[in-house]
Design a protein around this motif. Structure first.
Motif, PDB file in Angstrom:
ATOM      1  N   LYS A 188      29.356  41.434   3.677  1.00  0.00           N
ATOM      2  CA  LYS A 188      29.126  41.089   5.076  1.00  0.00           C
ATOM      3  C   LYS A 188      30.399  41.270   5.889  1.00  0.00           C
ATOM      4  CE  LYS A 188      26.552  37.501   6.040  1.00  0.00           C
ATOM      5  NZ  LYS A 188      26.017  36.120   6.051  1.00  0.00           N
ATOM      6  N   ALA A 189      31.555  40.924   5.298  1.00  0.00           N
ATOM      7  CA  ALA A 189      32.828  41.099   5.991  1.00  0.00           C
ATOM      8  C   ALA A 189      33.136  42.569   6.231  1.00  0.00           C
ATOM      9  CB  ALA A 189      33.956  40.449   5.177  1.00  0.00           C
ATOM     10  N   ALA A 190      32.648  43.434   5.329  1.00  0.00           N
ATOM     11  CA  ALA A 190      32.889  44.870   5.463  1.00  0.00           C
ATOM     12  C   ALA A 190      31.879  45.534   6.395  1.00  0.00           C
ATOM     13  CB  ALA A 190      32.830  45.535   4.089  1.00  0.00           C
ATOM     14  N   GLY A 191      30.954  44.767   6.943  1.00  0.00           N
ATOM     15  CA  GLY A 191      30.004  45.311   7.893  1.00  0.00           C
ATOM     16  C   GLY A 191      28.647  45.642   7.316  1.00  0.00           C
ATOM     17  N   TYR A 192      28.435  45.357   6.035  1.00  0.00           N
ATOM     18  CA  TYR A 192      27.132  45.629   5.422  1.00  0.00           C
ATOM     19  C   TYR A 192      26.088  44.658   5.981  1.00  0.00           C
ATOM     20  CZ  TYR A 192      28.889  48.738   1.722  1.00  0.00           C
ATOM     21  OH  TYR A 192      29.425  49.783   1.022  1.00  0.00           O
ATOM     22  N   SER A 193      24.839  45.097   5.981  1.00  0.00           N
ATOM     23  CA  SER A 193      23.748  44.222   6.399  1.00  0.00           C
ATOM     24  C   SER A 193      22.595  44.357   5.410  1.00  0.00           C
ATOM     25  CB  SER A 193      23.265  44.580   7.815  1.00  0.00           C
ATOM     26  OG  SER A 193      22.752  45.894   7.849  1.00  0.00           O
ATOM     27  N   TRP A 194      21.796  43.305   5.295  1.00  0.00           N
ATOM     28  CA  TRP A 194      20.690  43.292   4.333  1.00  0.00           C
ATOM     29  C   TRP A 194      19.546  44.145   4.856  1.00  0.00           C
ATOM     30  CZ3 TRP A 194      19.521  42.631  -0.438  1.00  0.00           C
ATOM     31  CH2 TRP A 194      18.211  42.410  -0.838  1.00  0.00           C
ATOM     32  N   ASN A 195      19.047  45.047   4.021  1.00  0.00           N
ATOM     33  CA  ASN A 195      17.926  45.907   4.368  1.00  0.00           C
ATOM     34  C   ASN A 195      16.744  45.550   3.471  1.00  0.00           C
ATOM     35  OD1 ASN A 195      16.118  48.319   4.153  1.00  0.00           O
ATOM     36  ND2 ASN A 195      17.551  49.135   5.666  1.00  0.00           N
ATOM     37  N   ARG A 196      15.740  44.947   4.054  1.00  0.00           N
ATOM     38  CA  ARG A 196      14.601  44.490   3.258  1.00  0.00           C
ATOM     39  C   ARG A 196      13.837  45.646   2.623  1.00  0.00           C
ATOM     40  NH1 ARG A 196      11.639  39.611   6.649  1.00  0.00           N
ATOM     41  NH2 ARG A 196      13.331  38.084   6.473  1.00  0.00           N
ATOM     42  N   ASP A 197      13.712  46.751   3.371  1.00  0.00           N
ATOM     43  CA  ASP A 197      12.947  47.873   2.848  1.00  0.00           C
ATOM     44  C   ASP A 197      13.581  48.438   1.579  1.00  0.00           C
ATOM     45  OD1 ASP A 197      11.125  47.678   4.902  1.00  0.00           O
ATOM     46  OD2 ASP A 197      12.229  49.047   6.200  1.00  0.00           O
ATOM     47  N   GLN A 198      14.907  48.501   1.550  1.00  0.00           N
ATOM     48  CA  GLN A 198      15.609  49.039   0.387  1.00  0.00           C
ATOM     49  C   GLN A 198      15.894  47.972  -0.658  1.00  0.00           C
ATOM     50  OE1 GLN A 198      18.968  51.640   1.157  1.00  0.00           O
ATOM     51  NE2 GLN A 198      18.242  52.085   3.220  1.00  0.00           N
ATOM     52  N   GLY A 199      15.807  46.709  -0.249  1.00  0.00           N
ATOM     53  CA  GLY A 199      16.159  45.639  -1.170  1.00  0.00           C
ATOM     54  C   GLY A 199      17.621  45.708  -1.555  1.00  0.00           C
ATOM     55  N   ALA A 200      18.486  46.059  -0.573  1.00  0.00           N
ATOM     56  CA  ALA A 200      19.912  46.257  -0.865  1.00  0.00           C
ATOM     57  C   ALA A 200      20.713  46.008   0.405  1.00  0.00           C
ATOM     58  CB  ALA A 200      20.165  47.675  -1.379  1.00  0.00           C
ATOM     59  N   TRP A 201      22.041  45.899   0.234  1.00  0.00           N
ATOM     60  CA  TRP A 201      22.967  45.768   1.351  1.00  0.00           C
ATOM     61  C   TRP A 201      23.373  47.175   1.771  1.00  0.00           C
ATOM     62  CZ3 TRP A 201      24.163  41.220   3.716  1.00  0.00           C
ATOM     63  CH2 TRP A 201      23.706  40.048   3.082  1.00  0.00           C
ATOM     64  N   VAL A 202      23.264  47.464   3.061  1.00  0.00           N
ATOM     65  CA  VAL A 202      23.452  48.820   3.571  1.00  0.00           C
ATOM     66  C   VAL A 202      24.745  48.903   4.371  1.00  0.00           C
ATOM     67  CG1 VAL A 202      22.451  50.626   5.017  1.00  0.00           C
ATOM     68  CG2 VAL A 202      20.967  49.173   3.641  1.00  0.00           C
ATOM     69  N   ALA A 203      25.508  49.983   4.138  1.00  0.00           N
ATOM     70  CA  ALA A 203      26.796  50.181   4.800  1.00  0.00           C
ATOM     71  C   ALA A 203      26.619  50.467   6.285  1.00  0.00           C
ATOM     72  CB  ALA A 203      27.542  51.334   4.133  1.00  0.00           C
ATOM     73  N   PRO A 204      27.645  50.186   7.102  1.00  0.00           N
ATOM     74  CA  PRO A 204      27.526  50.388   8.557  1.00  0.00           C
ATOM     75  C   PRO A 204      27.127  51.800   8.930  1.00  0.00           C
ATOM     76  CG  PRO A 204      29.514  49.157   8.034  1.00  0.00           C
ATOM     77  CD  PRO A 204      28.934  49.603   6.727  1.00  0.00           C
TER      78      PRO A 204
END
Length: 253
Positions: free
Chosen positions: A184-200
């Motif tokens: 989260k500090a690096a700018g990632y956000s949770w993507n429900r469709d992918q079930g993963a944390w996605v880069a900015p």
């Protein structure tokens, strides 16, 4: 090689060297009651593993190298700007691992820090920088001028890497909360469709995102922590469970 009293003054130097993404460059100043000298710090996300599935390693770097300090100071605003991408090949030393003091019900978090010694490659917002200008001789030749982009050359594969597009965390892993906070500090956000944390850089503005096609088929993993929420969301959008496909299907209009 054996060591004896005659070389007790020698040091064992452990170095960390690799490709990283830089962000959050800032001056750290002492708070009331603290007595250290202000210093320049930058946060680095080192990458390790295959380029298509590299894993991030987060390290707080105290900038101590003379030339490295010039470079970070020059591009401090670009590094701090999350809309700009700054990549580098770094060499750091004096690695330290500090554990937090958790409160009741909290988990211990481990933070990694080191001293930034040198920068061997730098790319700022898509332009490779000629680092020779930051040496004493080069600085005199380019004094008063802006930084010099360097002609693109053949670079190792790591130099072309970026933040991994997505990172999947195991909720049962002991460092889950720490890694989640770092992402989260690096700018990632949770993507429900992918079930993963996605880069900015993988995120698109809502107006640029393609609307889901009618007749979409979505398969959910019951092992995901947000399974119930995603199921409810699909049902609210008109999806229905299809036993033959073993998936949630939204009928075509």
């Amino acid at each position: 090689m054996s060591y004896n009293q005659s070389n007790d003054q020698r040091y064992f130097n452990l170095h960390l060297e690799g490709f990283a993404n830089l962000y959050d460059a800032r001056m750290v100043t002492p708070k009331p009651g603290q007595s250290f000298e202000p210093f320049l710090q930058v946060r680095a996300t080192f990458l390790q593993g295959k380029a298509e599935d590299a894993q991030p390693v987060f390290v707080d770097l105290k900038v101590t190298g003379k030339t490295a300090k010039k470079i970070i100071e020059k591009f401090q605003s670009e590094i701090a700007d999350r809309d700009k991408k700054v990549n580098a090949v770094l060499k750091a030393g004096d690695l330290r691992f500090t554990a937090s003091s958790p409160g009741q019900g909290q988990e211990v978090r481990v933070f990694t820090s080191a001293r930034l010694l040198s920068i061997k490659y730098l790319k700022v917002d898509g332009q490779q920088v000629n680092l020779e200008q930051f040496n004493d001789a080069g600085a005199q030749a380019t004094a008063g001028g802006s930084y010099q982009p360097q002609a693109q050359q053949a670079n190792p594969a790591a130099a072309n890497a970026n933040l991994p597009d997505s990172v999947t965390l195991d909720p049962e892993a002991p460092d889950f909360k720490q890694r989640k906070a770092e992402l989260k500090a690096a700018g990632y956000s949770w993507n429900r469709d992918q079930g993963a944390w996605v880069a900015p850089q993988s995120r698109q503005a809502p107006e640029n995102q393609a609307a889901p096609a009618q007749g979409d088929v979505v398969r959910l993993d019951k092992g995901q922590p947000d399974f119930a929420a995603r199921k409810a969301e699909l049902k609210s959008q008109g999806y229905r469970w299809d036993r033959d496909q073993q998936a949630w299907v939204r009928p075509a209009a």
